[in-house]
Write an enzyme that holds these catalytic residues in place. Structure first.
Site, PDB file in Angstrom:
ATOM      1  N   TRP A 104       0.836  -1.234   0.018  1.00 25.64           N
ATOM      2  CA  TRP A 104      -0.073  -0.258   0.071  1.00 25.64           C
ATOM      3  C   TRP A 104       0.785   1.044   0.129  1.00 25.64           C
ATOM      4  O   TRP A 104       0.533   2.062  -0.839  1.00 25.64           O
ATOM      5  CB  TRP A 104      -0.993  -0.116   1.042  1.00 25.64           C
ATOM      6  CG  TRP A 104      -2.054  -0.850   0.709  1.00 25.64           C
ATOM      7  CD1 TRP A 104      -2.401  -1.977   1.722  1.00 25.64           C
ATOM      8  CD2 TRP A 104      -3.085  -1.148  -0.171  1.00 25.64           C
ATOM      9  NE1 TRP A 104      -3.319  -2.663   1.183  1.00 25.64           N
ATOM     10  CE2 TRP A 104      -3.686  -2.282   0.092  1.00 25.64           C
ATOM     11  CE3 TRP A 104      -3.067  -0.461  -1.353  1.00 25.64           C
ATOM     12  CZ2 TRP A 104      -4.684  -2.724  -0.984  1.00 25.64           C
ATOM     13  CZ3 TRP A 104      -4.231  -0.638  -2.230  1.00 25.64           C
ATOM     14  CH2 TRP A 104      -4.838  -1.936  -1.982  1.00 25.64           C
ATOM     15  N   ASP A 172      -1.475   6.475   6.339  1.00 24.63           N
ATOM     16  CA  ASP A 172      -2.684   5.656   5.851  1.00 24.63           C
ATOM     17  C   ASP A 172      -3.052   4.913   6.887  1.00 24.63           C
ATOM     18  O   ASP A 172      -2.496   3.713   7.201  1.00 24.63           O
ATOM     19  CB  ASP A 172      -2.286   5.152   4.589  1.00 24.63           C
ATOM     20  CG  ASP A 172      -3.398   3.996   4.086  1.00 24.63           C
ATOM     21  OD1 ASP A 172      -4.349   3.979   4.663  1.00 24.63           O
ATOM     22  OD2 ASP A 172      -2.987   3.576   2.916  1.00 24.63           O
ATOM     23  N   LYS A 196     -12.979  -1.134   5.734  1.00 25.79           N
ATOM     24  CA  LYS A 196     -12.081  -2.158   6.794  1.00 25.79           C
ATOM     25  C   LYS A 196     -12.850  -2.014   7.981  1.00 25.79           C
ATOM     26  O   LYS A 196     -13.368  -2.824   8.674  1.00 25.79           O
ATOM     27  CB  LYS A 196     -10.592  -1.728   6.672  1.00 25.79           C
ATOM     28  CG  LYS A 196     -10.187  -2.594   5.380  1.00 25.79           C
ATOM     29  CD  LYS A 196      -8.901  -2.016   4.826  1.00 25.79           C
ATOM     30  CE  LYS A 196      -8.798  -2.823   3.278  1.00 25.79           C
ATOM     31  NZ  LYS A 196      -7.753  -2.042   2.595  1.00 25.79           N
TER      32      LYS A 196
HETATM   33  C1  LIG Z   1      -7.395  -1.570   1.617  1.00 30.85           C
HETATM   34  C2  LIG Z   1      -6.404  -0.530   1.636  1.00 30.85           C
HETATM   35  C3  LIG Z   1      -6.231   0.523   0.645  1.00 30.85           C
HETATM   36  C4  LIG Z   1      -7.102   0.701  -0.584  1.00 30.85           C
HETATM   37  O1  LIG Z   1      -8.373   0.870  -0.460  1.00 30.85           O
HETATM   38  P1  LIG Z   1      -9.534   1.168  -1.670  1.00 30.85           P
HETATM   39  O2  LIG Z   1     -10.504   1.651  -1.008  1.00 30.85           O
HETATM   40  O3  LIG Z   1      -9.583  -0.181  -2.208  1.00 30.85           O
HETATM   41  O4  LIG Z   1      -8.684   1.981  -2.662  1.00 30.85           O
HETATM   42  C5  LIG Z   1      -5.232   1.487   0.789  1.00 30.85           C
HETATM   43  N1  LIG Z   1      -4.476   1.388   1.875  1.00 30.85           N
HETATM   44  C6  LIG Z   1      -4.867   0.390   2.899  1.00 30.85           C
HETATM   45  C7  LIG Z   1      -3.707   0.322   4.294  1.00 30.85           C
HETATM   46  C8  LIG Z   1      -5.476  -0.483   2.829  1.00 30.85           C
HETATM   47  O5  LIG Z   1      -5.618  -1.420   3.626  1.00 30.85           O
END
Ligand SMILES: *Cc1c(COP(=O)(O)O)cnc(C)c1O
Length: 357
Positions: A104, A172, A196
């Site tokens: 990521w 993030d 998530k």
């Molecule tokens: C799932 C995830 C993303 C991407 O998310 P999307 O909404 O599918 O673009 C980005 N960063 C992390 C840490 C993630 O777990």
């Protein structure tokens, strides 16, 4: 009606508390006496604008967000932030530091490149299960910000220490935002996807310090411009109302469970149970230095691809879903976000014991 819900260990979209889904179901046809569904309510109505103020207040309470931080609901999910962050923030100096600790953060660094100079502080590209040593980090002289991903969802690698850097810190927190209490003021900007830990997909929650706004690159489209969205209460265009609504229900549920202090206690207990079992099993292996093991995404393998496949297939037949590792790394992964209880983890361990036998 189906009442036997499976246990969902998927990394995202992930399990949502059953109480939240039931409330959403219960008020689907008539939301808050409007006589209509939340799905049909206009985003410029007073009732929805009040609702936005309510979720912001609840988020401020849950995450102890200081008043000099904006709370935004931004379009484009997590990857939408990979370009929104540089578009809005790199302009001050034209360059930014990125700590590459996995898939990521690596993607985020690549997506920042069109907007300025990207300096890779350190990288674990050759082994995603190892954390680059702090002593080997090489920061730029004049970065507009330092970007990192505290929990790499795919490998299950987590950096618990907050990077000590002289520039605004961008995190993030897509797979760890509600994991434990933390200090918002340590960061310039935090973002998290909604699918998530915060409900369903569609938006990113962005928490950004007021003073960082105002330097967006001129090419930044309005709907991705933090300052413009802040001015319009994240309603510059029609927002994904249902994702905001589910986030509100999850935030309220988390407060009712005792907030982030209670979440941390439970998350520590769940991870300890699972890692202890894996370490003592002589059948399952976790490849990460215990100091950097994720509390949220627990990766493991039998060291045999065919057995790993048989594992998640057999588990699925018994109602334990989402245990297949990410396609880029293989292996197995149990994501244990707040919706997963200690009892759920015990059920998983019982299955792991059976399977090993
Ligand atoms: C799932 C995830 C993303 C991407 O998310 P999307 O909404 O599918 O673009 C980005 N960063 C992390 C840490 C993630 O777990």
């Amino acid at each position: 009606m189906m009442t036997n819900r499976v246990l969902n260990f998927a990394a995202g979209p992930a399990a949502i508390p059953e109480a939240v889904l039931k409330q959403a179901q219960h008020e689907l046809l008539n939301w808050r006496d409007t006589g209509m569904s939340i799905l049909e309510v206009g985003h410029r109505t007073a009732v929805f604008q009040d609702y936005l103020a309510e979720i912001q207040a609840e988020l401020r309470q849950l995450l102890t967000i200081p008043t000099n931080y904006h709370i935004l609901f931004m379009p484009g999910g997590g990857q939408g932030q990979f370009f929104s962050v540089p578009m809005n923030l790199i302009g001050r100096t034209g360059q930014a530091d990125y700590l590459d600790t996995g898939i990521w953060s690596h993607k985020a660094a690549l997506q920042a490149k069109p907007y300025g100079q990207v300096n890779i502080v350190a990288s674990n590209a050759t082994n995603p299960f190892v954390m680059p040593k702090t002593t080997e980090w090489q920061c730029a002289k004049d970065a507009a910000y330092f970007y990192y991903c505290p929990n790499e969802t795919i490998s299950g690698l987590m950096l618990y220490d907050i990077p000590q850097v002289a520039v605004p810190l961008i995190a993030d927190m897509s797979s760890c935002i509600l994991m434990k209490p933390f200090t918002v003021a340590d960061y310039g900007l935090i973002f998290s996807v909604s699918q998530k830990m915060l409900g369903t997909s569609g938006i990113s929650l962005v928490i950004v310090r007021e003073e960082l706004l105002g330097e967006a690159l001129p090419i930044t489209p309005d709907i991705f411009n933090y300052q413009k969205q802040a001015k319009e209460s994240s309603c510059l265009n029609s927002p994904p109302i249902y994702a905001i609504y589910l986030m509100e229900l999850v935030v309220k549920w988390t407060l009712q469970q005792g907030g982030l202090v209670a979440m941390e206690e439970c998350n520590q207990a769940k991870a300890k149970l699972l890692y202890d079992y894996i370490d003592n099993s002589q059948f399952y292996y976790n490849k990460i230095d215990p100091v950097y093991r994720s509390l949220m995404n627990i990766t493991f393998t039998t060291n045999d691809e065919a057995k790993d496949t048989a594992f998640w297939q057999t588990a699925a037949k018994q109602g334990l879903m989402g245990l297949k590792g990410h396609k880029l790394l293989g292996g197995l992964r149990a994501s244990c976000y707040n919706t997963i209880s200690i009892g759920d983890v015990k059920r998983l361990i019982a299955f792991m014991q059976d399977f090993a036998q």
